[in-house]
Design a protein around this motif. Structure first.
Motif, mmCIF file in Angstrom:
data_model
loop_
_atom_site.group_PDB
_atom_site.id
_atom_site.type_symbol
_atom_site.label_atom_id
_atom_site.label_comp_id
_atom_site.label_asym_id
_atom_site.label_seq_id
_atom_site.Cartn_x
_atom_site.Cartn_y
_atom_site.Cartn_z
ATOM 1 N N ARG A 4 56.216 -19.173 1.973
ATOM 2 C CA ARG A 4 55.915 -20.589 2.228
ATOM 3 C C ARG A 4 54.819 -20.728 3.276
ATOM 4 O O ARG A 4 53.907 -21.554 3.131
ATOM 5 C CB ARG A 4 57.172 -21.315 2.687
ATOM 6 C CG ARG A 4 56.933 -22.803 2.950
ATOM 7 C CD ARG A 4 58.147 -23.475 3.536
ATOM 8 N NE ARG A 4 57.883 -24.866 3.860
ATOM 9 C CZ ARG A 4 58.708 -25.651 4.535
ATOM 10 N NH1 ARG A 4 59.876 -25.168 4.948
ATOM 11 N NH2 ARG A 4 58.391 -26.906 4.797
ATOM 12 N N ALA A 5 54.922 -19.933 4.329
ATOM 13 C CA ALA A 5 53.910 -19.987 5.382
ATOM 14 C C ALA A 5 52.537 -19.609 4.837
ATOM 15 O O ALA A 5 51.527 -20.246 5.166
ATOM 16 C CB ALA A 5 54.296 -19.056 6.530
ATOM 17 N N MET A 6 52.493 -18.576 3.997
ATOM 18 C CA MET A 6 51.224 -18.147 3.413
ATOM 19 C C MET A 6 50.635 -19.231 2.515
ATOM 20 O O MET A 6 49.442 -19.553 2.587
ATOM 21 C CB MET A 6 51.424 -16.857 2.621
ATOM 22 C CG MET A 6 50.179 -16.391 1.860
ATOM 23 S SD MET A 6 48.798 -15.943 2.950
ATOM 24 C CE MET A 6 49.354 -14.316 3.475
ATOM 25 N N LYS A 7 51.484 -19.796 1.648
ATOM 26 C CA LYS A 7 51.005 -20.811 0.704
ATOM 27 C C LYS A 7 50.474 -22.045 1.419
ATOM 28 O O LYS A 7 49.394 -22.565 1.087
ATOM 29 C CB LYS A 7 52.127 -21.204 -0.256
ATOM 30 C CG LYS A 7 52.445 -20.173 -1.323
ATOM 31 C CD LYS A 7 53.535 -20.687 -2.253
ATOM 32 C CE LYS A 7 53.789 -19.703 -3.388
ATOM 33 N NZ LYS A 7 54.862 -20.203 -4.305
ATOM 34 N N THR A 8 51.236 -22.545 2.373
ATOM 35 C CA THR A 8 50.798 -23.765 3.055
ATOM 36 C C THR A 8 49.547 -23.522 3.890
ATOM 37 O O THR A 8 48.655 -24.366 3.944
ATOM 38 C CB THR A 8 51.910 -24.318 3.957
ATOM 39 O OG1 THR A 8 52.324 -23.308 4.904
ATOM 40 C CG2 THR A 8 53.107 -24.757 3.138
ATOM 41 N N ILE A 128 51.583 -21.018 10.475
ATOM 42 C CA ILE A 128 52.219 -19.745 10.121
ATOM 43 C C ILE A 128 53.452 -19.492 10.988
ATOM 44 O O ILE A 128 54.535 -19.158 10.487
ATOM 45 C CB ILE A 128 51.219 -18.577 10.277
ATOM 46 C CG1 ILE A 128 50.088 -18.705 9.249
ATOM 47 C CG2 ILE A 128 51.928 -17.232 10.116
ATOM 48 C CD1 ILE A 128 48.953 -17.725 9.468
ATOM 49 N N LEU A 129 53.311 -19.680 12.283
ATOM 50 C CA LEU A 129 54.398 -19.382 13.204
ATOM 51 C C LEU A 129 55.568 -20.351 13.051
ATOM 52 O O LEU A 129 56.718 -19.991 13.321
ATOM 53 C CB LEU A 129 53.880 -19.406 14.643
ATOM 54 C CG LEU A 129 52.889 -18.288 14.987
ATOM 55 C CD1 LEU A 129 52.304 -18.496 16.371
ATOM 56 C CD2 LEU A 129 53.569 -16.931 14.898
ATOM 57 N N GLN A 130 55.278 -21.563 12.601
ATOM 58 C CA GLN A 130 56.342 -22.548 12.416
ATOM 59 C C GLN A 130 57.320 -22.106 11.338
ATOM 60 O O GLN A 130 58.502 -22.449 11.375
ATOM 61 C CB GLN A 130 55.740 -23.905 12.041
ATOM 62 C CG GLN A 130 56.778 -24.996 11.819
ATOM 63 C CD GLN A 130 56.150 -26.360 11.608
ATOM 64 O OE1 GLN A 130 55.923 -27.092 12.552
ATOM 65 N NE2 GLN A 130 55.853 -26.707 10.368
ATOM 66 N N SER A 141 50.779 -11.098 11.871
ATOM 67 C CA SER A 141 50.445 -11.747 10.602
ATOM 68 C C SER A 141 49.638 -13.018 10.843
ATOM 69 O O SER A 141 48.655 -13.284 10.147
ATOM 70 C CB SER A 141 51.725 -12.095 9.831
ATOM 71 O OG SER A 141 52.417 -10.926 9.458
ATOM 72 N N ALA A 142 50.053 -13.811 11.835
ATOM 73 C CA ALA A 142 49.341 -15.051 12.149
ATOM 74 C C ALA A 142 47.908 -14.765 12.585
ATOM 75 O O ALA A 142 46.973 -15.460 12.187
ATOM 76 C CB ALA A 142 50.088 -15.814 13.243
#
Length: 249
Positions: A4-8, A128-130, A141-142
């Motif tokens: 989800r973090a990657m997609k958003t 990303i961190l959220q 990663s972020a």
């Protein structure tokens, strides 16, 4: 980092690229080629990003981290060294520049620094961190994702400069992004990253006279890549596992 973090994050970035493309082709259609258009573009994009963040994303772009002056100086030791080099370079070129040229360069560099740091180090990293656990792998990663996207964004410069110049700019932007992202995580503030970004763009534009980069020589490639290794090394040192507690915010 989860899917989800990657997609958003990539989705937000693609929206920005779309806006960039629309603006660029609008300028081409209107026959506007002045570098000063960057000032207007980045100022408007900064306001747009901040408004959208306030309304939809609601990401906290600054974080309270209690650091001593000595700690801040240690974290920013490499940028401070380059600050001195940039300032020396600025004074060398100062006598040959008009006040109008200096003022234009300040506005160009400041507009770019504020927008790019707000978006890439602020919005993308915090998004990303959220959606990720607070641990070194998530921080890494972020840093890497935001820096890769920061570098790839410079591919849009292919419209105005050679592939070789653009490729070097992409690599350089990635390396700078790694260091600035690590500094942002360690300080919790975009102020330091904006300052360094400003100094970098300011002296670069003064030296070249334009935002367009000339095709680099072999010596230029070697010199830039050596500095890029310093940037990446500094970033990796700042987010090493022993600093995990200091990275939390």
């Amino acid at each position: 980092m989860n899917l989800r973090a990657m997609k958003t994050t990539v989705g937000i970035w693609l929206c920005l690229i779309g806006v960039f493309a629309i603006i660029h082709f609008a300028y081409l259609f209107a026959g506007i080629e002045s570098d000063n258009r960057v000032i207007v573009d980045d100022a408007l994009l900064t306001l747009l990003v901040l408004l959208l963040n306030k309304k939809y994303l609601q990401l906290k772009l600054h974080h309270q981290i209690d650091l001593s002056l000595n700690e801040l100086l240690r974290i920013n030791s490499l940028p401070i060294f380059f600050y001195c080099v940039y300032i020396a370079s600025w004074f060398v070129n100062l006598q040959n520049l008009s006040l109008m040229r200096i003022a234009d360069t300040i506005l160009l560099a400041l507009a770019a620094a504020v927008f790019e740091e707000t978006f890439f180090r602020g919005i993308l990293m915090n998004n990303i961190l959220q959606h990720s656990p607070r641990n070194p792998n998530s921080y890494l990663s972020a840093i890497l994702v935001s820096s890769v996207l920061f570098g790839l964004t410079h591919m849009i410069n292919l419209f105005g400069q050679s592939f070789s110049a653009t490729l070097l700019q992409v690599i350089n932007a990635f390396a700078i992004g790694v260091m600035l992202a690590a500094i942002y995580l360690r300080t919790g503030s975009l102020k330091w990253t904006i300052l360094y970004h400003f100094m970098l763009d300011f002296t670069g534009i003064l030296a070249s006279g334009t935002v367009i980069i000339a095709t680099p020589t072999l010596q230029k490639w070697v010199a830039v890549l050596v500095v890029d290794l310093l940037y990446i090394s500094a970033g990796m040192i700042l987010i090493r596992k022993s600093q995990e507690k200091k990275l939390e915010f």
